[in-house]
Write a protein that holds these residues in place. Structure first.
Motif, short mmCIF file in Angstrom:
data_model
loop_
_atom_site.label_atom_id
_atom_site.label_comp_id
_atom_site.label_asym_id
_atom_site.label_seq_id
_atom_site.Cartn_x
_atom_site.Cartn_y
_atom_site.Cartn_z
N VAL A 1 0.84 -1.20 0.00
CA VAL A 1 0.00 0.00 0.00
C VAL A 1 0.87 1.25 0.00
O VAL A 1 0.59 2.22 -0.72
CB VAL A 1 -0.94 -0.01 1.22
N GLY A 2 1.95 1.21 0.81
CA GLY A 2 2.86 2.36 0.86
C GLY A 2 3.55 2.62 -0.46
O GLY A 2 3.95 3.76 -0.75
N ARG A 3 3.69 1.57 -1.27
CA ARG A 3 4.30 1.73 -2.59
C ARG A 3 3.28 2.15 -3.63
O ARG A 3 3.53 3.05 -4.43
CB ARG A 3 4.95 0.40 -3.02
N ALA A 4 2.11 1.48 -3.63
CA ALA A 4 1.15 1.67 -4.72
C ALA A 4 0.48 3.03 -4.69
O ALA A 4 0.27 3.63 -5.75
CB ALA A 4 0.09 0.57 -4.68
N GLY A 5 0.13 3.53 -3.49
CA GLY A 5 -0.52 4.83 -3.42
C GLY A 5 0.30 5.94 -4.05
O GLY A 5 -0.14 6.59 -5.02
N PRO A 6 1.53 6.18 -3.55
CA PRO A 6 2.37 7.20 -4.18
C PRO A 6 2.71 6.88 -5.63
O PRO A 6 2.82 7.79 -6.46
CB PRO A 6 3.64 7.20 -3.31
N SER A 7 2.92 5.59 -5.94
CA SER A 7 3.31 5.22 -7.30
C SER A 7 2.23 5.60 -8.31
O SER A 7 2.51 6.21 -9.34
CB SER A 7 3.59 3.71 -7.38
N VAL A 8 0.98 5.22 -8.01
CA VAL A 8 -0.11 5.58 -8.92
C VAL A 8 -0.26 7.10 -8.99
O VAL A 8 -0.47 7.67 -10.07
CB VAL A 8 -1.43 4.92 -8.46
N GLY A 9 -0.13 7.76 -7.84
CA GLY A 9 -0.23 9.22 -7.83
C GLY A 9 0.85 9.87 -8.68
O GLY A 9 0.58 10.80 -9.45
N ILE A 10 2.09 9.37 -8.57
CA ILE A 10 3.20 9.92 -9.35
C ILE A 10 2.99 9.68 -10.84
O ILE A 10 3.14 10.58 -11.66
CB ILE A 10 4.54 9.30 -8.88
N VAL A 11 2.65 8.43 -11.19
CA VAL A 11 2.50 8.08 -12.61
C VAL A 11 1.39 8.90 -13.25
O VAL A 11 1.57 9.52 -14.31
CB VAL A 11 2.22 6.57 -12.77
N VAL A 12 0.21 8.93 -12.63
CA VAL A 12 -0.94 9.62 -13.22
C VAL A 12 -0.71 11.12 -13.28
O VAL A 12 -0.98 11.76 -14.30
CB VAL A 12 -2.23 9.29 -12.44
N SER A 13 -0.20 11.70 -12.18
CA SER A 13 -0.02 13.16 -12.16
C SER A 13 1.06 13.60 -13.14
O SER A 13 0.88 14.58 -13.88
CB SER A 13 0.30 13.63 -10.74
N PHE A 14 2.21 12.88 -13.16
CA PHE A 14 3.28 13.23 -14.09
C PHE A 14 2.78 13.08 -15.53
O PHE A 14 3.05 13.94 -16.39
CB PHE A 14 4.49 12.33 -13.84
N TYR A 15 2.08 12.00 -15.79
CA TYR A 15 1.54 11.74 -17.13
C TYR A 15 0.61 12.86 -17.57
O TYR A 15 0.72 13.39 -18.69
CB TYR A 15 0.81 10.40 -17.11
N GLU A 16 -0.30 13.26 -16.70
CA GLU A 16 -1.26 14.30 -17.06
C GLU A 16 -0.62 15.67 -17.17
O GLU A 16 -1.01 16.48 -18.01
CB GLU A 16 -2.41 14.33 -16.04
N VAL A 17 0.39 15.95 -16.33
CA VAL A 17 1.06 17.25 -16.41
C VAL A 17 1.85 17.37 -17.71
O VAL A 17 1.83 18.42 -18.37
CB VAL A 17 1.99 17.46 -15.18
N VAL A 18 2.55 16.29 -18.11
CA VAL A 18 3.27 16.33 -19.38
C VAL A 18 2.29 16.46 -20.55
O VAL A 18 2.53 17.20 -21.50
CB VAL A 18 4.16 15.08 -19.53
N LYS A 19 1.18 15.74 -20.47
CA LYS A 19 0.13 15.90 -21.49
C LYS A 19 -0.37 17.35 -21.54
O LYS A 19 -0.56 17.92 -22.62
CB LYS A 19 -1.04 14.97 -21.18
N TYR A 20 -0.55 17.93 -20.36
CA TYR A 20 -1.02 19.31 -20.28
C TYR A 20 -0.01 20.26 -20.92
O TYR A 20 -0.38 21.17 -21.68
CB TYR A 20 -1.24 19.67 -18.81
N ALA A 21 1.29 20.03 -20.62
CA ALA A 21 2.33 20.89 -21.18
C ALA A 21 2.42 20.73 -22.69
O ALA A 21 2.56 21.72 -23.43
CB ALA A 21 3.68 20.56 -20.54
N LEU A 22 2.32 19.49 -23.18
CA LEU A 22 2.36 19.25 -24.62
C LEU A 22 1.13 19.85 -25.30
O LEU A 22 1.21 20.40 -26.41
CB LEU A 22 2.43 17.75 -24.91
N HIS A 23 -0.01 19.76 -24.64
CA HIS A 23 -1.23 20.34 -25.19
C HIS A 23 -1.12 21.85 -25.33
O HIS A 23 -1.61 22.43 -26.30
CB HIS A 23 -2.41 19.97 -24.29
N ARG A 24 -0.44 22.50 -24.36
CA ARG A 24 -0.30 23.96 -24.41
C ARG A 24 0.56 24.40 -25.60
O ARG A 24 0.44 25.54 -26.06
CB ARG A 24 0.37 24.45 -23.11
N ARG A 25 1.39 23.48 -26.11
CA ARG A 25 2.24 23.82 -27.26
C ARG A 25 1.48 23.69 -28.58
O ARG A 25 1.95 24.19 -29.59
CB ARG A 25 3.46 22.91 -27.27
N HIS A 26 0.35 22.98 -28.54
CA HIS A 26 -0.43 22.83 -29.76
C HIS A 26 -1.23 24.10 -30.02
O HIS A 26 -1.65 24.77 -29.09
CB HIS A 26 -1.41 21.65 -29.63
#
Length: 354
Positions: free
Chosen positions: A325-350
């Motif tokens: 649980v200590g691994r999965a909670g932060p891991s999912v949070g990191i993966v999803v948030s980083f993924y969406e932030v990079v998507k957001y940044a790439l979207h701003r360039r379009h």
């Protein structure tokens, strides 16, 4: 779905999605690997893997076993106390790994995690986006009542595809983290670990030689039995929480709010999903560390769960739930948030669509 999220999903290419996911996977794999080692060691210990012999390793005049006094190289090594060879919990694993094997061993299997995480998440996250968008478009037009179930189906399908594609590396990672190297020198990497899985099997014909490579998919059923419900629980929890948080922000979403909303939603979803699927994770680990090739091919997830229940009861089924649980909670949070932030940044360039 917020307008910002919808636009980024429709404008980003598969390559941009994969790039976002790969970056998230690398970051997550490096940060949470010590907890992954702790979870795997606890589950392997419960399965009967012996952790002994490390006290005979000497560096200069000091034994690397915590709690033992210094002895000269000519003196006989004192007997290793039993508590030195048994892990009592996640923190005890981390402490003893550092003292007995060295600090860097907390990242044992990180190369496998990276080799696994980049293609797995690179398949998983973009496929989830694509499946979700297609299903939401279909259900909105034809079956609105089924729309709430879209994240569950899309997440399960995407995860199954990613697991099957990269499973041998997952098997190597579990074995690298579970078994302690008592010999000096560089421990075996991913390829040598996989060769060690099939080495005991001798084949006299081409067909038998090919048959032994089935061992690289030992425990795939248990992996899918764990990951499919994990993804179903995770995404069906994450999407409503994320939409609720982003809905409070409205059209004024920034990179900080996207990061915060997705990390919070991912943390909650990952925590719930990992706790609920812990028994299946224990079964997966037990099947992957089985060294008898014949027994490994005959084991099933059902019989493994029965065996775990017989040996340890409810406590056995939830072995390693803390670090998981200590691994999965932060891991999912990191993966999803980083993924969406990079998507957001790439979207701003379009260019902004009209």
């Amino acid at each position: 779905m917020s307008p910002t999220q919808s636009n980024s999903d429709t404008q980003l290419s598969i390559g941009e999605r994969a790039f976002s996911a790969a970056g998230a996977a690398v970051l997550s794999a490096i940060i949470v690997n010590p907890l992954d080692v702790a979870k795997t060691r606890l589950q392997a210990q419960a399965a009967g893997v012996p952790y002994h012999g490390i006290c005979s390793i000497q560096t200069n005049t000091m034994l690397r076993c915590p709690g033992l006094h210094a002895v000269s190289g000519s003196d006989p090594a004192p007997p290793c106390p039993s508590e030195c060879n048994r892990y009592k919990g996640a923190l005890d694993v981390l402490y003893k790994v550092i003292r007995q094997e060295g600090f860097v061993r907390l990242w044992r299997g990180t190369n496998a995690s990276l080799a696994l995480a980049v293609p797995t998440v690179g398949i998983y996250m973009p496929c989830y986006d694509i499946f979700r968008n297609m299903m939401e478009e279909f259900t909105t037009r034809n079956a609105p009542n089924l729309t709430p179930y879209v994240p569950l189906v899309a997440g399960s399908t995407a995860r199954s595809l990613a697991c099957i594609s990269c499973y041998p590396v997952e098997l190597a990672r579990t074995r690298m983290q579970a078994f302690r190297e008592t010999q000096s020198g560089k421990p075996p990497g991913v390829w040598k670990t996989l060769l060690g899985v099939i080495h005991p099997v001798k084949g006299t014909s081409i067909l038998q030689s090919l048959h032994k490579y089935r061992l690289w998919w030992t425990g795939l059923g248990a992996q899918l039995s764990r990951d499919v419900p994990f993804s179903a629980i995770c995404w069906s929890t994450l999407e409503p929480v994320r939409k609720s948080i982003l809905g409070m922000v409205g059209d004024g979403a920034s990179a900080a709010t996207v990061l915060g909303a997705n990390f919070s939603a991912g943390f909650v979803a990952g925590t719930l999903a990992s706790a609920a699927t812990c028994p299946l994770d224990v079964a997966k680990t037990r099947r992957q560390i089985e060294k008898d090739p014949e027994r490994a091919l005959k084991m099933t997830t059902r019989t493994t769960l029965i065996e775990i229940w017989r040996d340890g009861g409810l406590r056995g089924l939830f072995t390693g739930v803390g670090p998981r649980v200590g691994r999965a909670g932060p891991s999912v949070g990191i993966v999803v948030s980083f993924y969406e932030v990079v998507k957001y940044a790439l979207h701003r360039r379009h260019p902004t669509s009209s």
